[in-house]
Design a protein around this motif. Structure first.
Motif, mmCIF file in Angstrom:
data_model
loop_
_atom_site.group_PDB
_atom_site.id
_atom_site.type_symbol
_atom_site.label_atom_id
_atom_site.label_comp_id
_atom_site.label_asym_id
_atom_site.label_seq_id
_atom_site.Cartn_x
_atom_site.Cartn_y
_atom_site.Cartn_z
ATOM 1 N N ALA A 157 0.816 -1.219 0.000
ATOM 2 C CA ALA A 157 0.000 0.000 0.000
ATOM 3 C C ALA A 157 0.848 1.267 0.000
ATOM 4 O O ALA A 157 0.331 2.373 -0.106
ATOM 5 N N GLY A 158 2.156 1.108 0.134
ATOM 6 C CA GLY A 158 3.020 2.286 0.176
ATOM 7 C C GLY A 158 3.945 2.231 1.374
ATOM 8 O O GLY A 158 3.703 1.530 2.340
ATOM 9 N N THR A 159 5.007 2.998 1.320
ATOM 10 C CA THR A 159 5.995 2.992 2.392
ATOM 11 C C THR A 159 5.453 3.684 3.643
ATOM 12 O O THR A 159 4.905 4.776 3.576
ATOM 13 N N ILE A 160 5.626 3.028 4.798
ATOM 14 C CA ILE A 160 5.262 3.637 6.078
ATOM 15 C C ILE A 160 6.417 4.530 6.517
ATOM 16 O O ILE A 160 7.559 4.077 6.582
ATOM 17 N N PRO A 161 6.182 5.805 6.799
ATOM 18 C CA PRO A 161 7.279 6.700 7.179
ATOM 19 C C PRO A 161 7.864 6.349 8.541
ATOM 20 O O PRO A 161 7.201 5.759 9.387
ATOM 21 N N VAL A 162 9.119 6.714 8.730
ATOM 22 C CA VAL A 162 9.834 6.467 9.982
ATOM 23 C C VAL A 162 10.297 7.809 10.539
ATOM 24 O O VAL A 162 10.956 8.582 9.847
ATOM 25 N N SER A 163 9.950 8.070 11.792
ATOM 26 C CA SER A 163 10.308 9.354 12.405
ATOM 27 C C SER A 163 11.646 9.318 13.119
ATOM 28 O O SER A 163 12.280 10.353 13.325
ATOM 29 N N GLY A 164 12.082 8.118 13.523
ATOM 30 C CA GLY A 164 13.340 8.017 14.254
ATOM 31 C C GLY A 164 13.735 6.574 14.476
ATOM 32 O O GLY A 164 12.932 5.663 14.289
ATOM 33 N N VAL A 165 14.980 6.380 14.873
ATOM 34 C CA VAL A 165 15.490 5.033 15.117
ATOM 35 C C VAL A 165 16.295 5.017 16.407
ATOM 36 O O VAL A 165 16.823 6.033 16.852
ATOM 37 N N GLY A 166 16.381 3.819 17.000
ATOM 38 C CA GLY A 166 17.173 3.632 18.202
ATOM 39 C C GLY A 166 17.822 2.264 18.176
ATOM 40 O O GLY A 166 17.442 1.399 17.398
ATOM 41 N N MET A 167 18.811 2.082 19.050
ATOM 42 C CA MET A 167 19.516 0.808 19.118
ATOM 43 C C MET A 167 19.450 0.262 20.538
ATOM 44 O O MET A 167 19.483 1.011 21.509
#
Length: 235
Positions: A157-167
């Protein structure tokens, strides 16, 4: 094959884990494939907020017949020659990224060039964060795991946006970052996708209180299934 297995002096070292060890603080587990490491070496490792420049405080190895991941006392080494698994203690390792290379800064090396080289692996991941600030929050154990999560979000349906990442382990601060979507009236994105990492009790309690969803699994296909069901059932 012989050339690949031949020892050379140039340091080749990979970070495989970031852990807090009682009495030692935040440490990194590394595999030294070639070269030598010494106490007092200046090193550069990749971090989510930028390159981490620090000095090796301790080089630790497990006692004979014990694995590196087994808790217990360690043998302190002044220097270690490849090939070997090592635990390193140093200041400022909290944001180090597993799955990236450790670099040693020699007296004749260009520190700025090494910093740039250290960050090469994570640049492609950070470039995929949505510039609008909207999207779900990703948490994973290694850089490769983060890349796999980004691929997972390329739904039909389309790319889901990502607001941030963590480890690493999901803490309260990660919940707060994901919770920003609630303030932006983007409740559907107030989600953390946690792959192959632990979630602290305090983080789960805060998530429940704020209304932040946490999908967690150490199998990416299970995580995908949970998130897909969530997306399909959105009003």
């Amino acid at each position: 094959m012989v050339e690949k297995l031949t020892y050379v002096d140039e340091v080749r070292c990979t970070v495989i884990g970031v852990k807090v060890i009682e009495g030692h603080g935040t440490t990194i587990d590394v595999v030294l494939v070639n070269g030598e490491l010494h106490e007092g070496d200046q090193i550069i490792v990749c971090g989510l907020q930028g390159p981490i420049v620090t000095t090796i405080r301790e080089l630790l190895t497990p006692h004979p017949m014990k694995e590196l991941r087994v808790k217990g006392n360690y043998v302190h080494r002044k220097e270690i020659k490849a090939a070997r698994g090592i635990k390193i203690t140093a200041l400022g390792l909290e944001n180090a990224i597993a799955g990236t290379c450790l670099h040693v800064v020699g007296p004749d090396n260009d520190e700025d060039a090494i910093k740039e080289s250290a960050m090469e692996g994570v640049k492609s991941v950070l470039s995929r964060i949505d510039q609008s600030g909207e999207g779900v929050y990703l948490q994973a154990s290694t850089l490769g795991s983060l890349e796999a999560l980004f691929e997972l979000l390329k739904l039909p349906a389309g790319t889901i946006p990502v607001s941030g990442v963590g480890m690493g382990t999901v803490h309260k601060k990660d919940i707060m970052k994901a919770g920003v979507m609630l303030e932006m009236t983007k409740k559907e994105y107030a989600i953390i996708l946690a792959f192959d990492v632990q979630v602290t009790t305090e983080a789960r309690e805060l998530a429940d209180e704020m209304g932040v969803g946490i999908f967690s699994s150490d199998v990416i296909y299970h995580l995908f299934s949970q998130f897909k069901d969530y997306i399909e059932n959105l009003p």
